[in-house]
Design a protein around this motif. Structure first.
Motif, mmCIF file in Angstrom:
data_model
loop_
_atom_site.group_PDB
_atom_site.id
_atom_site.type_symbol
_atom_site.label_atom_id
_atom_site.label_comp_id
_atom_site.label_asym_id
_atom_site.label_seq_id
_atom_site.Cartn_x
_atom_site.Cartn_y
_atom_site.Cartn_z
ATOM 1 N N VAL A 198 0.822 -1.203 0.000
ATOM 2 C CA VAL A 198 0.000 0.000 0.000
ATOM 3 C C VAL A 198 0.864 1.263 0.000
ATOM 4 C CG1 VAL A 198 -1.723 1.308 1.323
ATOM 5 C CG2 VAL A 198 -1.924 -1.189 1.100
ATOM 6 N N MET A 199 1.953 1.247 0.759
ATOM 7 C CA MET A 199 2.802 2.439 0.882
ATOM 8 C C MET A 199 4.047 2.322 0.012
ATOM 9 S SD MET A 199 4.911 3.911 4.187
ATOM 10 C CE MET A 199 3.473 4.251 5.184
ATOM 11 N N THR A 200 4.336 3.371 -0.731
ATOM 12 C CA THR A 200 5.618 3.513 -1.420
ATOM 13 C C THR A 200 6.316 4.736 -0.852
ATOM 14 O OG1 THR A 200 4.809 2.494 -3.467
ATOM 15 C CG2 THR A 200 6.776 3.884 -3.623
ATOM 16 N N LEU A 201 7.431 4.515 -0.175
ATOM 17 C CA LEU A 201 8.228 5.614 0.360
ATOM 18 C C LEU A 201 9.265 5.977 -0.688
ATOM 19 C CD1 LEU A 201 8.829 7.411 2.841
ATOM 20 C CD2 LEU A 201 10.487 5.662 3.553
ATOM 21 N N GLU A 202 9.249 7.226 -1.120
ATOM 22 C CA GLU A 202 10.106 7.619 -2.228
ATOM 23 C C GLU A 202 10.740 8.982 -1.998
ATOM 24 O OE1 GLU A 202 7.521 7.731 -5.661
ATOM 25 O OE2 GLU A 202 6.970 9.810 -5.265
ATOM 26 N N SER A 203 11.799 9.237 -2.741
ATOM 27 C CA SER A 203 12.462 10.531 -2.713
ATOM 28 C C SER A 203 13.281 10.672 -3.990
ATOM 29 C CB SER A 203 13.341 10.676 -1.461
ATOM 30 O OG SER A 203 13.780 12.010 -1.317
ATOM 31 N N LYS A 204 14.258 11.575 -3.978
ATOM 32 C CA LYS A 204 15.091 11.798 -5.158
ATOM 33 C C LYS A 204 16.553 11.990 -4.755
ATOM 34 C CE LYS A 204 11.541 13.900 -8.108
ATOM 35 N NZ LYS A 204 11.162 15.115 -8.899
ATOM 36 N N ILE A 205 17.426 11.786 -5.743
ATOM 37 C CA ILE A 205 18.840 12.097 -5.583
ATOM 38 C C ILE A 205 18.990 13.624 -5.601
ATOM 39 C CG2 ILE A 205 21.157 11.881 -6.566
ATOM 40 C CD1 ILE A 205 20.111 9.213 -5.622
ATOM 41 N N ILE A 206 19.626 14.168 -4.566
ATOM 42 C CA ILE A 206 19.790 15.621 -4.487
ATOM 43 C C ILE A 206 21.252 16.056 -4.651
ATOM 44 C CG2 ILE A 206 17.732 15.911 -3.065
ATOM 45 C CD1 ILE A 206 19.637 16.233 -0.629
ATOM 46 N N SER A 207 22.175 15.095 -4.707
ATOM 47 C CA SER A 207 23.581 15.430 -4.898
ATOM 48 C C SER A 207 24.317 14.174 -5.346
ATOM 49 C CB SER A 207 24.203 15.964 -3.604
ATOM 50 O OG SER A 207 25.578 16.280 -3.779
ATOM 51 N N VAL A 208 25.389 14.370 -6.121
ATOM 52 C CA VAL A 208 26.202 13.241 -6.599
ATOM 53 C C VAL A 208 27.666 13.543 -6.307
ATOM 54 C CG1 VAL A 208 26.903 11.873 -8.599
ATOM 55 C CG2 VAL A 208 24.537 12.676 -8.407
ATOM 56 N N ARG A 209 28.378 12.540 -5.800
ATOM 57 C CA ARG A 209 29.809 12.647 -5.542
ATOM 58 C C ARG A 209 30.547 11.567 -6.317
ATOM 59 N NH1 ARG A 209 28.566 16.777 -3.746
ATOM 60 N NH2 ARG A 209 29.012 17.731 -1.716
ATOM 61 N N PRO A 258 24.997 4.348 -14.663
ATOM 62 C CA PRO A 258 25.558 5.559 -15.276
ATOM 63 C C PRO A 258 24.510 6.593 -15.669
ATOM 64 C CG PRO A 258 25.649 3.695 -16.801
ATOM 65 C CD PRO A 258 25.283 3.138 -15.459
ATOM 66 N N ASP A 259 23.266 6.168 -15.893
ATOM 67 C CA ASP A 259 22.230 7.118 -16.295
ATOM 68 C C ASP A 259 21.556 7.797 -15.104
ATOM 69 O OD1 ASP A 259 22.664 6.531 -18.974
ATOM 70 O OD2 ASP A 259 21.229 4.868 -18.948
ATOM 71 N N ALA A 260 21.820 7.292 -13.909
ATOM 72 C CA ALA A 260 21.212 7.880 -12.715
ATOM 73 C C ALA A 260 22.035 9.072 -12.252
ATOM 74 C CB ALA A 260 21.119 6.839 -11.606
ATOM 75 N N GLY A 261 21.353 10.045 -11.675
ATOM 76 C CA GLY A 261 22.060 11.220 -11.190
ATOM 77 C C GLY A 261 21.114 12.174 -10.502
ATOM 78 N N LEU A 262 21.436 13.432 -10.526
ATOM 79 C CA LEU A 262 20.641 14.447 -9.859
ATOM 80 C C LEU A 262 19.179 14.380 -10.323
ATOM 81 C CD1 LEU A 262 21.189 16.811 -7.875
ATOM 82 C CD2 LEU A 262 21.264 18.303 -9.886
ATOM 83 N N GLY A 263 18.271 14.265 -9.367
ATOM 84 C CA GLY A 263 16.850 14.202 -9.681
ATOM 85 C C GLY A 263 16.311 12.813 -9.913
ATOM 86 N N SER A 264 17.174 11.796 -9.905
ATOM 87 C CA SER A 264 16.699 10.424 -10.125
ATOM 88 C C SER A 264 15.727 10.010 -9.022
ATOM 89 C CB SER A 264 17.871 9.453 -10.161
ATOM 90 O OG SER A 264 18.574 9.556 -11.376
ATOM 91 N N HIS A 265 14.724 9.241 -9.427
ATOM 92 C CA HIS A 265 13.695 8.756 -8.500
ATOM 93 C C HIS A 265 14.245 7.607 -7.669
ATOM 94 C CE1 HIS A 265 10.304 6.048 -7.444
ATOM 95 N NE2 HIS A 265 9.699 7.181 -7.166
ATOM 96 N N VAL A 266 13.968 7.632 -6.362
ATOM 97 C CA VAL A 266 14.440 6.588 -5.451
ATOM 98 C C VAL A 266 13.248 6.009 -4.697
ATOM 99 C CG1 VAL A 266 15.948 6.037 -3.504
ATOM 100 C CG2 VAL A 266 16.647 7.776 -5.176
ATOM 101 N N GLU A 267 13.072 4.698 -4.793
ATOM 102 C CA GLU A 267 12.075 4.012 -3.971
ATOM 103 C C GLU A 267 12.795 3.361 -2.798
ATOM 104 O OE1 GLU A 267 9.617 -0.034 -4.316
ATOM 105 O OE2 GLU A 267 8.879 1.496 -5.728
ATOM 106 N N LEU A 268 12.431 3.775 -1.586
ATOM 107 C CA LEU A 268 13.035 3.205 -0.379
ATOM 108 C C LEU A 268 12.339 1.915 0.020
ATOM 109 C CD1 LEU A 268 15.356 5.001 0.454
ATOM 110 C CD2 LEU A 268 13.480 6.476 -0.263
ATOM 111 N N TRP A 269 11.028 1.889 -0.084
ATOM 112 C CA TRP A 269 10.253 0.651 -0.014
ATOM 113 C C TRP A 269 8.919 0.884 -0.692
ATOM 114 C CZ3 TRP A 269 11.166 2.401 5.334
ATOM 115 C CH2 TRP A 269 10.076 3.055 5.911
#
Length: 357
Positions: free
Chosen positions: A232-243, A312-323
């Motif tokens: 039921v729950m999708t916890l998500e966020s985004k990449i905000i910085s890359v090192r 390699p295609d992931a970076g700033l702004g990429s979608h992240v699913e935590l669960w």
């Protein structure tokens, strides 16, 4: 705005409730205590209102929140009342009430009530948390049955080890319950989520689905019926910085992760202040733009770090699913040595966004 959020799939919630009732073939109370396990009690109750036989909450505060939101279906107080004065509100809002202690029974007998109540009489069949002792159970039932403040009684108990499929504990507790109620012919309720899924032949006129409503399995191992649940729950966020780091560089507090190869590190707007477990170790799965990766380093209050080296295609702004639907909460919980119940209930600060489709 900060991109961390939790998506709540209300259609998945309805699916899981209907599955519980389909498996059990009985009536089902949707357990929405603890703010519906972090999913939002009012919105979840509203989404289930047309299907549900009733709701269950821990305490009167949770019940009143639902009543104030217009929920008029039966609501069971799983811990009963904590003071006799609560009986006035229980009568006013026609709440169903668990009685698990003799003092509650005695307070109910003394109460000045105009509208008799539905009481669920709880037996301690082996959990040893709350509930009447087996030797006093039948007499307590008879007192309730003759009490003018009571108009209906359901017998109940709660399993301690139903999530352990090879354990004899369920059979042992069921036997204690059967013996305690052998001459009492009223409705009974035994089935919590693991009992519904793992012990479908267990008799129960009412079941009480909790964690399964929210799409998480109560079992550590794979299970055929649990596999039919929808997260039921999708916890998500985004990449905000890359090192970009060379070999031998530490990441995060305590330098718990040292790069073993040239590493692209993504910083995610998500931390333990949002409810993500601080003790989740390196290797805990995350999904980045639909591709599996892993947590690296220690989780901070507001941020965590993930491995982008092979993406390699992931970076700033990429979608992240935590669960969620791709990274199961049970998998995250297993890595963090906890349970999905705690992941959901610990959620805070992130906004909840409700989806119908």
């Amino acid at each position: 705005m900060r991109p961390a959020r939790a998506l709540i799939d209300l259609n998945a919630l309805r699916h899981n409730y209907r599955l519980a009732r389909e498996i059990s073939g009985t009536k089902a109370l949707a357990v929405v205590k603890a703010n519906a396990y972090g999913h939002g009690a009012v919105r979840c109750a509203q989404a289930l209102a047309e299907d549900v036989n009733g709701f269950a909450v821990a305490c009167i505060e949770e019940a009143l929140e639902l009543r104030e939101a217009g929920i008029d279906q039966p609501i069971l107080l799983l811990e009963g009342f904590f003071e006799a004065q609560e009986l006035a509100l229980i009568e006013q809002h026609q709440l169903w009430c668990v009685v698990h202690s003799m003092w509650q029974l005695e307070a109910l007998e003394r109460a000045n009530i105009s509208l008799p109540l539905t009481i669920w009489l709880k037996l301690d069949s082996g959990m040893h948390r709350v509930g009447l002792h087996p030797e006093e159970y039948a007499a307590a039932y008879q007192r309730l049955a003759s009490c003018p403040n009571v108009n209906n009684i359901v017998l109940m108990s709660h399993f301690a080890r139903a999530d352990e499929l090879s354990c004899t504990g369920v059979a042992d507790q069921a036997a204690v319950f059967a013996q305690a109620r052998k001459e009492i012919n009223v409705e009974v309720s035994m089935g919590n989520s693991p009992a519904i899924l793992g012990w479908p032949d267990l008799h129960s006129d009412w079941v009480r689905p909790g964690i399964m409503l929210y799409g998480a399995s109560p079992f550590e191992q794979a299970h055929e019926m649990a596999a039919k649940l929808q997260p039921v729950m999708t916890l998500e966020s985004k990449i905000i910085s890359v090192r970009e780091l060379p070999v031998g560089e530490p990441i995060g507090y305590g330098a718990r992760f040292i790069t073993e190869r040239p590493t692209r590190v993504g910083v995610v707007a998500m931390g333990y202040a949002d409810g993500y477990p601080r003790h989740a170790p390196t290797g805990t799965p995350v999904m980045i733009d639909g591709k599996m990766s892993r947590l690296i380093g220690r989780v901070s209050m507001d941020m965590l770090t993930v491995d982008l080296t092979d993406l390699p295609d992931a970076g700033l702004g990429s979608h992240v699913e935590l669960w969620g639907k791709q990274v199961l909460a049970s998998d995250v919980a297993a890595h963090a040595e906890t349970i999905p119940y705690q992941l959901f209930c610990n959620l805070r600060r992130v906004p909840l966004l409700y989806l119908e489709g």
